[in-house]
Write a protein that holds these residues in place. Sequence first.
Motif, PDB file in Angstrom:
ATOM      1  N   ALA A 223      30.472 131.889  58.877  1.00  0.00           N
ATOM      2  CA  ALA A 223      29.093 131.602  59.700  1.00  0.00           C
ATOM      3  C   ALA A 223      29.638 131.701  61.133  1.00  0.00           C
ATOM      4  O   ALA A 223      29.253 132.104  61.855  1.00  0.00           O
ATOM      5  CB  ALA A 223      28.571 131.774  59.322  1.00  0.00           C
ATOM      6  N   LYS A 228      27.823 135.116  63.044  1.00  0.00           N
ATOM      7  CA  LYS A 228      27.063 135.519  62.348  1.00  0.00           C
ATOM      8  C   LYS A 228      27.507 135.884  60.577  1.00  0.00           C
ATOM      9  O   LYS A 228      28.768 135.985  60.454  1.00  0.00           O
ATOM     10  CB  LYS A 228      26.281 136.995  62.863  1.00  0.00           C
ATOM     11  CG  LYS A 228      27.537 138.338  62.110  1.00  0.00           C
ATOM     12  CD  LYS A 228      27.432 139.311  62.236  1.00  0.00           C
ATOM     13  CE  LYS A 228      28.302 140.255  62.583  1.00  0.00           C
ATOM     14  NZ  LYS A 228      29.164 140.681  61.353  1.00  0.00           N
ATOM     15  N   TYR A 229      26.668 135.858  59.626  1.00  0.00           N
ATOM     16  CA  TYR A 229      26.537 135.618  58.439  1.00  0.00           C
ATOM     17  C   TYR A 229      27.097 136.933  57.870  1.00  0.00           C
ATOM     18  O   TYR A 229      27.235 138.067  58.033  1.00  0.00           O
ATOM     19  CB  TYR A 229      25.760 135.302  57.216  1.00  0.00           C
ATOM     20  CG  TYR A 229      25.687 135.775  56.220  1.00  0.00           C
ATOM     21  CD1 TYR A 229      26.093 134.624  56.011  1.00  0.00           C
ATOM     22  CD2 TYR A 229      25.568 136.631  54.895  1.00  0.00           C
ATOM     23  CE1 TYR A 229      26.523 134.242  54.370  1.00  0.00           C
ATOM     24  CE2 TYR A 229      25.561 136.415  53.233  1.00  0.00           C
ATOM     25  CZ  TYR A 229      26.299 135.310  52.986  1.00  0.00           C
ATOM     26  OH  TYR A 229      26.938 134.730  51.975  1.00  0.00           O
ATOM     27  N   LYS A 232      29.634 134.185  52.163  1.00  0.00           N
ATOM     28  CA  LYS A 232      29.904 132.580  52.199  1.00  0.00           C
ATOM     29  C   LYS A 232      31.946 131.771  51.697  1.00  0.00           C
ATOM     30  O   LYS A 232      32.192 132.820  51.815  1.00  0.00           O
ATOM     31  CB  LYS A 232      29.524 131.848  51.050  1.00  0.00           C
ATOM     32  CG  LYS A 232      27.554 131.564  49.961  1.00  0.00           C
ATOM     33  CD  LYS A 232      27.793 130.517  51.387  1.00  0.00           C
ATOM     34  CE  LYS A 232      26.152 129.881  51.505  1.00  0.00           C
ATOM     35  NZ  LYS A 232      26.273 128.958  53.021  1.00  0.00           N
ATOM     36  N   ARG A 266      22.854 135.595  48.132  1.00  0.00           N
ATOM     37  CA  ARG A 266      22.908 136.031  49.703  1.00  0.00           C
ATOM     38  C   ARG A 266      23.126 134.554  50.206  1.00  0.00           C
ATOM     39  O   ARG A 266      22.688 134.378  51.562  1.00  0.00           O
ATOM     40  CB  ARG A 266      21.405 136.477  49.914  1.00  0.00           C
ATOM     41  CG  ARG A 266      20.776 138.001  49.092  1.00  0.00           C
ATOM     42  CD  ARG A 266      19.718 138.657  49.361  1.00  0.00           C
ATOM     43  NE  ARG A 266      19.440 139.757  48.651  1.00  0.00           N
ATOM     44  CZ  ARG A 266      20.317 140.978  48.485  1.00  0.00           C
ATOM     45  NH1 ARG A 266      20.424 140.383  49.689  1.00  0.00           N
ATOM     46  NH2 ARG A 266      19.645 142.020  47.977  1.00  0.00           N
ATOM     47  N   SER A 268      21.758 131.674  50.306  1.00  0.00           N
ATOM     48  CA  SER A 268      20.537 131.323  50.631  1.00  0.00           C
ATOM     49  C   SER A 268      19.201 130.250  49.491  1.00  0.00           C
ATOM     50  O   SER A 268      18.319 130.346  49.687  1.00  0.00           O
ATOM     51  CB  SER A 268      19.675 132.228  51.267  1.00  0.00           C
ATOM     52  OG  SER A 268      20.693 133.748  51.698  1.00  0.00           O
ATOM     53  N   ARG A 340      15.081 127.871  47.405  1.00  0.00           N
ATOM     54  CA  ARG A 340      14.865 129.143  48.477  1.00  0.00           C
ATOM     55  C   ARG A 340      15.714 128.104  49.648  1.00  0.00           C
ATOM     56  O   ARG A 340      15.957 127.511  49.562  1.00  0.00           O
ATOM     57  CB  ARG A 340      14.486 129.481  49.166  1.00  0.00           C
ATOM     58  CG  ARG A 340      14.939 131.214  49.764  1.00  0.00           C
ATOM     59  CD  ARG A 340      14.090 131.513  50.846  1.00  0.00           C
ATOM     60  NE  ARG A 340      13.816 130.068  51.657  1.00  0.00           N
ATOM     61  CZ  ARG A 340      12.748 129.585  52.422  1.00  0.00           C
ATOM     62  NH1 ARG A 340      11.762 131.171  52.649  1.00  0.00           N
ATOM     63  NH2 ARG A 340      12.635 129.237  53.105  1.00  0.00           N
ATOM     64  N   MET A 346      19.495 129.170  55.467  1.00  0.00           N
ATOM     65  CA  MET A 346      19.636 130.292  54.923  1.00  0.00           C
ATOM     66  C   MET A 346      20.975 131.410  55.488  1.00  0.00           C
ATOM     67  O   MET A 346      20.410 131.660  57.103  1.00  0.00           O
ATOM     68  CB  MET A 346      18.149 131.103  55.147  1.00  0.00           C
ATOM     69  CG  MET A 346      17.330 130.607  54.171  1.00  0.00           C
ATOM     70  SD  MET A 346      15.228 131.238  54.134  1.00  0.00           S
ATOM     71  CE  MET A 346      15.711 132.704  54.655  1.00  0.00           C
ATOM     72  N   GLU A 347      21.728 132.022  54.516  1.00  0.00           N
ATOM     73  CA  GLU A 347      22.440 132.786  55.345  1.00  0.00           C
ATOM     74  C   GLU A 347      21.621 134.865  55.718  1.00  0.00           C
ATOM     75  O   GLU A 347      21.843 135.280  56.581  1.00  0.00           O
ATOM     76  CB  GLU A 347      23.622 133.168  54.614  1.00  0.00           C
ATOM     77  CG  GLU A 347      24.026 132.022  53.959  1.00  0.00           C
ATOM     78  CD  GLU A 347      25.082 131.807  54.730  1.00  0.00           C
ATOM     79  OE1 GLU A 347      26.023 130.344  54.376  1.00  0.00           O
ATOM     80  OE2 GLU A 347      25.340 131.792  56.395  1.00  0.00           O
ATOM     81  N   TYR A 348      20.490 134.767  54.792  1.00  0.00           N
ATOM     82  CA  TYR A 348      20.052 136.029  54.967  1.00  0.00           C
ATOM     83  C   TYR A 348      18.078 135.739  55.360  1.00  0.00           C
ATOM     84  O   TYR A 348      18.512 134.763  54.967  1.00  0.00           O
ATOM     85  CB  TYR A 348      19.730 137.073  53.623  1.00  0.00           C
ATOM     86  CG  TYR A 348      20.870 137.772  53.794  1.00  0.00           C
ATOM     87  CD1 TYR A 348      22.116 137.144  53.131  1.00  0.00           C
ATOM     88  CD2 TYR A 348      20.789 138.821  53.264  1.00  0.00           C
ATOM     89  CE1 TYR A 348      23.253 137.541  52.565  1.00  0.00           C
ATOM     90  CE2 TYR A 348      21.849 139.442  52.727  1.00  0.00           C
ATOM     91  CZ  TYR A 348      23.233 139.452  52.672  1.00  0.00           C
ATOM     92  OH  TYR A 348      24.266 139.717  51.782  1.00  0.00           O
ATOM     93  N   THR A 349      17.968 136.591  56.407  1.00  0.00           N
ATOM     94  CA  THR A 349      16.180 136.056  56.810  1.00  0.00           C
ATOM     95  C   THR A 349      15.898 137.554  57.370  1.00  0.00           C
ATOM     96  O   THR A 349      16.175 138.151  58.504  1.00  0.00           O
ATOM     97  CB  THR A 349      16.296 134.490  57.391  1.00  0.00           C
ATOM     98  OG1 THR A 349      15.262 134.686  57.793  1.00  0.00           O
ATOM     99  CG2 THR A 349      16.755 135.196  58.947  1.00  0.00           C
ATOM    100  N   THR A 350      14.880 137.606  57.160  1.00  0.00           N
ATOM    101  CA  THR A 350      13.595 138.875  56.939  1.00  0.00           C
ATOM    102  C   THR A 350      12.638 137.870  58.491  1.00  0.00           C
ATOM    103  O   THR A 350      11.910 138.735  59.535  1.00  0.00           O
ATOM    104  CB  THR A 350      12.997 138.951  56.631  1.00  0.00           C
ATOM    105  OG1 THR A 350      12.718 138.371  55.463  1.00  0.00           O
ATOM    106  CG2 THR A 350      13.576 140.218  55.711  1.00  0.00           C
TER     107      THR A 350
END
Length: 364
Positions: A223, A228-229, A232, A266, A268, A340, A346-350
Amino acid sequence: MKTTISLIKADIGSSPGHVTVYEPLMVKAEELMQEAKDENKIIDFIVFNAGDDTELLMTHQKGVDNEEIHKLAWDIFMQLGKEAREIGLYGAGQDLLKDAFSGNIKGMGPGCAEIEIEERPAEPILVFAMDKTEPGAFNYPIFQMFANPFNTAGLIIDPKLHDGFRFSVMDIYKNQFVDLKCPEEMYDLLALIGAPGQYVVKYVDSKDTNLGRAAAVSTDKLALIAGKYVGKDDPVAIVRSQSGFPAVGEIVEAFTLGHMVSGWMRGSHRGPLMPVSLDFSQCVRFDGPPRVVGLGFQLKNGQFKGGVDLFDDPSFDLTRARVNEIAEYIRRHGPFEPSRLPLSEMEYTTLPGVLKKLQDRFHD
Ligand code: F6R
Ligand code: MG
Ligand code: MG
């Protein structure tokens, strides 16, 4: 004679999704490694997989961080990535973040653990590879092996281990190291490595200078490399054993908790780490649970002899059953912490998008 053991790995594409390496490409990797062996670039090699990661284990006499060895691994991964793309594998070339090789594979995406040793007359070597987790996932088992007498009986009862070991810990965000002696500085060590998302055990050394390096862990943070992600970090480790180092049984004992690690779906989530045989080196349920495989050998003049799939044994069944139970329990939390990961990890987030959408709707 001095021998270098290099374990270099990358996710070059997998099937289906991020489950496991595509068998024909493992065969291809073996062919390419065999060519390098025939050309005397390396002494010996083993190709295996940890979930969706292709692992190239090799021996040579060129030392650590050797350009020729790193380029060999890089070229093989590039070739496999190209074929993965043609076949239509998922995430083809996922870990290959640069176009051209520039002297050292570090910082280019693949993970790498290396040790240069003076071979003892009989040299037991163990290697471990994890999928769906981060380098800090090795902190707990490495501490157990080399510092916890409740795990490693030899620390108390074997005069050759009784002085303890020296740990080299890396702050992966600052790219800095601190060396701590155990048992003298154990509490300081634990204050750091209990936070495996930032402080990662990179090396363990014997205090006996004749024995030298005991263990090495990959600490490549994808990362941070890519900004950016991109997947892993899925770490690897090399551990020496017996006669001044922990016994094989003390080393594998360190994986019997099914300790909690970050990663899983993910990248996360938190989940328990399951030790598995190579036959079960795949990540399925909720893209996991995170797994570790282990191989053991005797090394002689750089050749791997008598390989054993260490977790292919019923004595790990209880750990696996516990891992399944813990996985079931933590999964029921769904999107809630601690299943979570906290927002910062977290590697993914909205979240930025959600906050933007709702920005005018927050009120006092
Ligand atoms: C975690 C991992 C998988 C993927 C997940 C979504 O390290 O590899 O859990 O994150 O399958 O993958 P994409 O975003 O490729 O659809
Ligand atoms: Mg993948
Ligand atoms: Mg992986």
